[in-house]
Design an enzyme around this catalytic site. Structure first.
Site, PDB file in Angstrom:
ATOM      1  N   HIS A 100       0.886  -1.314  -0.100  1.00  0.00           N
ATOM      2  CA  HIS A 100       0.025   0.025  -0.120  1.00  0.00           C
ATOM      3  C   HIS A 100       0.957   1.145   0.070  1.00  0.00           C
ATOM      4  CE1 HIS A 100      -2.333  -3.170   2.150  1.00  0.00           C
ATOM      5  NE2 HIS A 100      -3.275  -2.677   1.814  1.00  0.00           N
ATOM      6  N   ASP A 103       2.347   2.276   3.471  1.00  0.00           N
ATOM      7  CA  ASP A 103       3.485   1.249   3.776  1.00  0.00           C
ATOM      8  C   ASP A 103       4.917   1.725   3.414  1.00  0.00           C
ATOM      9  OD1 ASP A 103       1.439  -0.301   4.457  1.00  0.00           O
ATOM     10  OD2 ASP A 103       1.285  -1.392   2.303  1.00  0.00           O
ATOM     11  N   GLU A 232     -10.289  -7.089  -4.250  1.00  0.00           N
ATOM     12  CA  GLU A 232     -10.139  -8.269  -3.339  1.00  0.00           C
ATOM     13  C   GLU A 232     -11.208  -8.317  -2.770  1.00  0.00           C
ATOM     14  OE1 GLU A 232      -7.191  -8.932   0.269  1.00  0.00           O
ATOM     15  OE2 GLU A 232      -6.295  -8.111  -1.434  1.00  0.00           O
ATOM     16  N   ASP A 339      -0.005 -12.301   2.364  1.00  0.00           N
ATOM     17  CA  ASP A 339      -0.630 -11.250   3.201  1.00  0.00           C
ATOM     18  C   ASP A 339      -0.932 -12.036   4.615  1.00  0.00           C
ATOM     19  OD1 ASP A 339      -2.158  -9.242   4.452  1.00  0.00           O
ATOM     20  OD2 ASP A 339      -4.063  -9.688   2.886  1.00  0.00           O
TER      21      ASP A 339
END
Length: 441
Positions: A100, A103, A232, A339
């Site tokens: 992201h 991040d 997603e 993830d």
């Protein structure tokens, strides 16, 4: 930057007989399975948010793992994350990563200042990738959910100002994705949903989400993005009713708004659990609709009603996952992004490596089993035999469109009772076959 994990060398494949916790038992990057090497089939990726930022914080306590990486200044920490992430990927033979935007670099007051700082880190990351050409960006995305401005959503916010801010943030994240050669861009639902319909204009929110996604596609294509856009699916957390509930819901949304040609699905195992589906179900729905794209590899806890994002260790589930991937022809632009986060009590630096080794070995086993399930042929033959009536006679007439409703009535009247055409579903037999395959590799 000097080596951070000085006590950990490059993780090697030692085979299933090894008892070395810092070695792969099943993941052999060069082993050919299903016509490709494991490295090509699995396309493992590091999730920047968990690996580089997840410190064990939960709703009941502060972090237990120091993820400051020895830096107090935010920009120094952001650069250190780049260096250390590449060290982790190199030692684990992982070639891909995902992020992201926040991040990589946090917010710094105004959007203009935030963008300028973000550009600095993207440039630093770009240089690091040039120095390490095997490392690639699997996909990028914008973090349009944690800041207070997104309390009511981003693309579905009741505020047009928030929508515009989210659009600007997505534009910058798309530019960085293209600059770094990413082959995917993800729309993760975040807070795109609602808590109560008493204060919600659902029709407008869905229309606006589609408008934002169309803007992103048009802009991305205009700046040279040739990869896949992903949605997603996630059924809940943080909002009670997410608009991207599951694969079927998302596919319906994409088809309604004419977005299906540009989008595929990024399926997460734990999100399937939250939707009360199996991981394989979500992948199958995506595959049969030609919408399979990428995977967030993790696992949830069926006893808990939230997103635990555990590193995957369930070999049975991984095998069924890879069965769908192989049946889809393998990954193209997508891959297997971990993830996943170490448990709050697994707080040491060694635990980061133990977690990735466990996850990579799990999917290596899953790949081997899935390939054997296909080459063994018993399961596919069972399914083909079960549906054989559609290949000839009245079944073939129905498939071809030749049969009318009146024809079927006449057929049924002449045939009489049809229960004798049914055969056993054989579920237990097939599950036994799978066990036989799993334990006879």
């Amino acid at each position: 930057m000097s080596e951070f994990f000085k006590n950990i060398g490059k993780i090697a494949y030692e085979g299933k007989g090894s008892d070395n916790p810092m070695a792969f038992k099943y993941y052999n990057p060069d082993e050919v399975v299903g016509g490709k090497t494991m490295k090509e089939q699995l396309k493992f990726a590091l999730a920047w948010w968990h690996a580089m930022g997840g410190d064990g914080t939960d709703m009941f306590g502060c972090g237990t793992t120091d993820k400051s990486w020895g830096q107090c200044d935010p920009m120094a920490r952001a650069r250190a994350k780049v260096d250390i992430a590449f060290e982790i990927m190199d030692k684990l033979s992982i070639d891909y990563f995902c992020w992201h935007d926040r991040d990589l670099s946090p917010e710094f007051g105004s959007l203009a200042e935030t963008n300028a700082k973000f550009d600095e880190i993207v440039a630093y990351l770009e240089q690091k990738m040039k120095e390490n050409p095997s490392k690639k960006l699997l996909w990028g995305t914008a973090k349009c959910f944690d800041h207070p401005r997104y309390m009511h959503g981003a693309g579905t916010s009741p505020s047009a100002d928030v929508f515009a801010y989210a659009a600007a943030q997505i534009k910058k994240a798309l530019e960085a994705t293209v600059r770094l050669g990413g082959q995917g861009y993800v729309f993760w639902g975040g807070r795109e949903g609602y808590e109560t319909l008493l204060n919600t204009d659902m029709g407008l929110e869905l229309d606006n989400m589609a408008r934002l996604m169309r803007m992103a596609v048009d802009y991305g294509r205009s700046i040279g993005f040739t990869g896949d856009f992903y949605v997603e699916p996630k059924p809940k957390e943080p909002t009670k009713h997410q608009y991207d509930f599951d694969s079927a819901t998302v596919i319906g949304f994409l088809n309604k708004y004419g977005l299906a040609n540009d989008f595929k699905l990024n399926i997460e195992a734990n999100h399937a659990t939250l939707a009360q589906h199996t991981f394989q179900h979500e992948l199958r729905v995506a595959r049969v609709n030609n919408m399979f794209g990428s995977i967030d590899a993790n696992q949830g806890d069926t006893l808990l009603g939230w997103d635990t994002d555990q590193f995957p260790t369930n070999v049975y589930e991984a095998a069924l996952c890879m069965y769908e991937v192989l049946k889809a022809g393998g990954f193209t632009n997508g891959g297997l992004n971990f993830d996943a986060k170490t448990r709050r009590g697994s707080y040491t630096m060694d635990d980061i490596f133990h977690s990735f080794i466990a996850g990579m070995d799990t999917f290596a086993l899953g790949l081997r089993i899935a390939d054997k399930m296909i080459t063994d042929g018993r399961m596919d033959k069972f399914v083909a035999d079960r549906y054989a009536s559609w290949n000839t006679g009245i079944g073939a007439d129905i498939i071809s469109g030749k049969a009318t409703l009146a024809d079927l009535e006449a057929y049924a009247l002449a045939k009489g009772e049809v229960t004798d055409s049914l055969t056993s579903g054989g579920q237990e037999k097939l599950e036994s076959i799978m066990n036989n395959i799993m334990f006879n590799l």
